[in-house]
Design an enzyme around this catalytic site. Structure first.
Site, short mmCIF file in Angstrom:
data_model
loop_
_atom_site.label_atom_id
_atom_site.label_comp_id
_atom_site.label_asym_id
_atom_site.label_seq_id
_atom_site.Cartn_x
_atom_site.Cartn_y
_atom_site.Cartn_z
N ASP A 26 42.14 32.24 28.82
CA ASP A 26 42.69 32.91 27.64
C ASP A 26 41.75 32.81 26.45
O ASP A 26 40.98 31.86 26.33
CB ASP A 26 44.07 32.30 27.31
CG ASP A 26 44.89 33.19 26.40
OD1 ASP A 26 44.58 34.40 26.30
OD2 ASP A 26 45.84 32.69 25.78
N GLY A 27 41.83 33.81 25.59
CA GLY A 27 41.07 33.78 24.34
C GLY A 27 39.95 34.80 24.27
O GLY A 27 39.16 34.79 23.32
N GLY A 29 40.10 38.07 23.74
CA GLY A 29 40.31 39.01 22.63
C GLY A 29 39.89 38.38 21.31
O GLY A 29 39.17 38.99 20.51
N ARG A 30 40.33 37.13 21.09
CA ARG A 30 40.00 36.45 19.84
C ARG A 30 38.50 36.17 19.73
O ARG A 30 37.93 36.26 18.65
CB ARG A 30 40.81 35.15 19.72
CG ARG A 30 42.23 35.41 19.22
CD ARG A 30 43.13 34.23 19.48
NE ARG A 30 43.50 34.17 20.90
CZ ARG A 30 44.02 33.09 21.47
NH1 ARG A 30 44.18 31.99 20.76
NH2 ARG A 30 44.36 33.13 22.73
N HIS A 43 36.45 40.35 27.23
CA HIS A 43 36.75 40.33 28.68
C HIS A 43 35.45 40.39 29.48
O HIS A 43 35.27 39.69 30.46
CB HIS A 43 37.64 41.51 29.06
CG HIS A 43 38.99 41.49 28.40
ND1 HIS A 43 39.73 40.35 28.28
CD2 HIS A 43 39.72 42.48 27.82
CE1 HIS A 43 40.87 40.64 27.65
NE2 HIS A 43 40.89 41.93 27.35
N SER A 71 48.25 39.07 34.26
CA SER A 71 49.63 38.67 34.56
C SER A 71 50.51 39.90 34.77
O SER A 71 50.16 41.00 34.34
CB SER A 71 50.20 37.81 33.43
OG SER A 71 50.57 38.62 32.33
N ARG A 77 50.14 45.65 27.58
CA ARG A 77 49.04 45.85 26.62
C ARG A 77 48.71 47.33 26.46
O ARG A 77 49.11 48.15 27.28
CB ARG A 77 47.81 45.10 27.12
CG ARG A 77 48.05 43.60 27.07
CD ARG A 77 46.79 42.83 27.33
NE ARG A 77 47.08 41.42 27.19
CZ ARG A 77 46.18 40.47 26.97
NH1 ARG A 77 44.91 40.80 26.90
NH2 ARG A 77 46.54 39.22 26.84
N LEU A 137 34.12 26.68 48.86
CA LEU A 137 35.17 26.85 47.84
C LEU A 137 36.08 28.04 48.15
O LEU A 137 35.60 29.10 48.55
CB LEU A 137 34.49 27.07 46.48
CG LEU A 137 35.40 27.32 45.28
CD1 LEU A 137 36.04 26.02 44.81
CD2 LEU A 137 34.62 27.95 44.13
N GLU A 210 48.60 18.09 36.56
CA GLU A 210 48.18 17.60 35.24
C GLU A 210 47.78 18.80 34.39
O GLU A 210 46.95 19.61 34.79
CB GLU A 210 47.00 16.63 35.38
CG GLU A 210 47.31 15.37 36.15
CD GLU A 210 48.40 14.51 35.50
OE1 GLU A 210 48.50 14.53 34.25
OE2 GLU A 210 49.15 13.84 36.24
C1 IPE Z 1 47.95 34.78 30.26
O1 IPE Z 1 47.36 35.12 29.05
C2 IPE Z 1 47.49 35.67 31.35
C3 IPE Z 1 46.06 35.65 31.67
C4 IPE Z 1 45.12 34.87 31.16
C5 IPE Z 1 45.68 36.56 32.70
P1 IPE Z 1 48.11 35.99 27.95
O2 IPE Z 1 47.19 36.07 26.79
O3 IPE Z 1 48.56 37.27 28.54
O4 IPE Z 1 49.39 35.10 27.63
P2 IPE Z 1 50.43 35.15 26.42
O5 IPE Z 1 50.91 36.55 26.32
O6 IPE Z 1 49.69 34.74 25.19
O7 IPE Z 1 51.48 34.16 26.80
C1 IPE Z 2 42.79 36.54 28.40
O1 IPE Z 2 42.34 36.81 27.12
C2 IPE Z 2 42.46 37.65 29.37
C3 IPE Z 2 43.63 38.41 29.85
C4 IPE Z 2 44.88 38.16 29.55
C5 IPE Z 2 43.34 39.51 30.73
P1 IPE Z 2 43.23 37.60 26.08
O2 IPE Z 2 42.94 39.03 26.19
O3 IPE Z 2 44.67 37.22 26.23
O4 IPE Z 2 42.66 37.03 24.72
P2 IPE Z 2 43.49 36.69 23.41
O5 IPE Z 2 44.55 35.72 23.81
O6 IPE Z 2 44.04 37.97 22.89
O7 IPE Z 2 42.46 36.08 22.50
MG MG Z 3 45.84 35.80 25.40
#
Ligand code: IPE
Ligand code: IPE
Ligand code: MG
Length: 253
Positions: A26-27, A29-30, A43, A71, A77, A137, A210
């Site tokens: 995650d993260g 986009g930010r 991405h 997910s 989105r 793996l 964990e």
């Molecule tokens: C969870 O991240 C799904 C993936 C990393 C694929 P999201 O960014 O979609 O989760 P929420 O919406 O913040 O809970």
């Molecule tokens: C996770 O990064 C990748 C996917 C969910 C596909 P995000 O796209 O959720 O990035 P943020 O959370 O907006 O920074």
């Molecule tokens: Mg996210």
């Protein structure tokens, strides 16, 4: 019965190196927004982190690495972002599969495939088939995956296969129908990007995993950040319901 025991039925044998690591990447986009780039640039950059992490995991002898890529709720989105992600997934599969194969890595996809296009589904099947007999793996990509979807599809299959047992199913009956029946439960869960939630990832399987959360954004999650996660894991005492004393002196338990 599945190949692996369940943490709630039998106390698992655990080691210093997690056998199975599950990651919410995650993260992205930010990461991009901080650089005044479009979200999708994050991405794209995130794919490189995947490459590094796969290598690191193989190096330290992690047997299973499971990555949450998309997910069941990510369809909410903007359409352009969803389309970009599907395209990126397709390209990455095409580009990386031979390298994975050369490195003896087995690729498996979990999730509901019915929403993917025919071309993507074919690419997935061919990548899985090519790498099916690899013994290194096991890299699992969770795409259009949801923990609730998984439990429900498994429940339905279990019931269909053994209708006479309705009303008397036990916990272990479901294991062989869950998406990750070929792997032990995750030892370590990592979520990057600072959110401290599970977001409908492996709900059933995370019972005794964990959990490790880091502020580091996925594209910045490098070898050093990974080493910190492993270090944190190595400091945990995994009790599985027992007392600390029982673990320190197992013979007088
Ligand atoms: C969870 O991240 C799904 C993936 C990393 C694929 P999201 O960014 O979609 O989760 P929420 O919406 O913040 O809970
Ligand atoms: C996770 O990064 C990748 C996917 C969910 C596909 P995000 O796209 O959720 O990035 P943020 O959370 O907006 O920074
Ligand atoms: Mg996210």
């Amino acid at each position: 019965m599945g190949l692996f025991s369940s943490s709630t039925q039998t106390i698992p044998i655990t080691g210093d190196v997690p056998a199975h690591i599950a990651v919410i990447m995650d993260g992205n986009g930010r990461w991009a927004r901080k650089r005044f780039l479009p979200r999708v640039a994050g991405h794209k950059r995130g794919v490189e982190t995947v490459r590094t992490l796969v290598k690191k995991c193989a190096e330290i002898n992690v047997k299973y690495l499971t990555l949450f890529a998309f997910s069941s709720e990510n369809w909410r989105r903007p359409e352009e972002e969803v389309t970009f992600l599907m395209g990126l997934f397709m390209d990455a599969l095409k580009r990386e599969v031979f390298k994975l194969h050369e490195n003896n890595i087995r690729l498996v996809l979990i999730g509901d495939r019915s929403k993917f296009g025919a071309a993507l589904n074919e690419q997935i099947i061919s990548a899985e088939q090519l790498t099916a007999n690899n013994t290194g793996l096991v890299l699992t990509i969770a795409a259009n995956y949801g923990g609730r979807w998984d439990v429900m599809q498994a429940t339905n299959k279990m019931h269909l296969m053994n209708p006479a047992k309705a009303g008397k199913f036990e916990e272990q009956d479901i294991n062989q129908y869950l998406s990750m029946h070929y792997a032990p439960e995750p030892d370590l869960f990592i979520r990057t990007g600072g959110e401290t939630r599970i977001s409908n990832f492996l709900l059933w399987q995370l019972a005794y995993t964990e959990l490790y959360f880091t502020e580091v954004l996925w594209p910045d999650f490098d070898g050093q950040a990974f080493a910190k996660a492993i270090q944190s894991f190595q400091q945990r005492e995994r009790r599985f319901g027992r007392t600390s004393e029982q673990i320190k002196a197992p013979t007088d338990a």
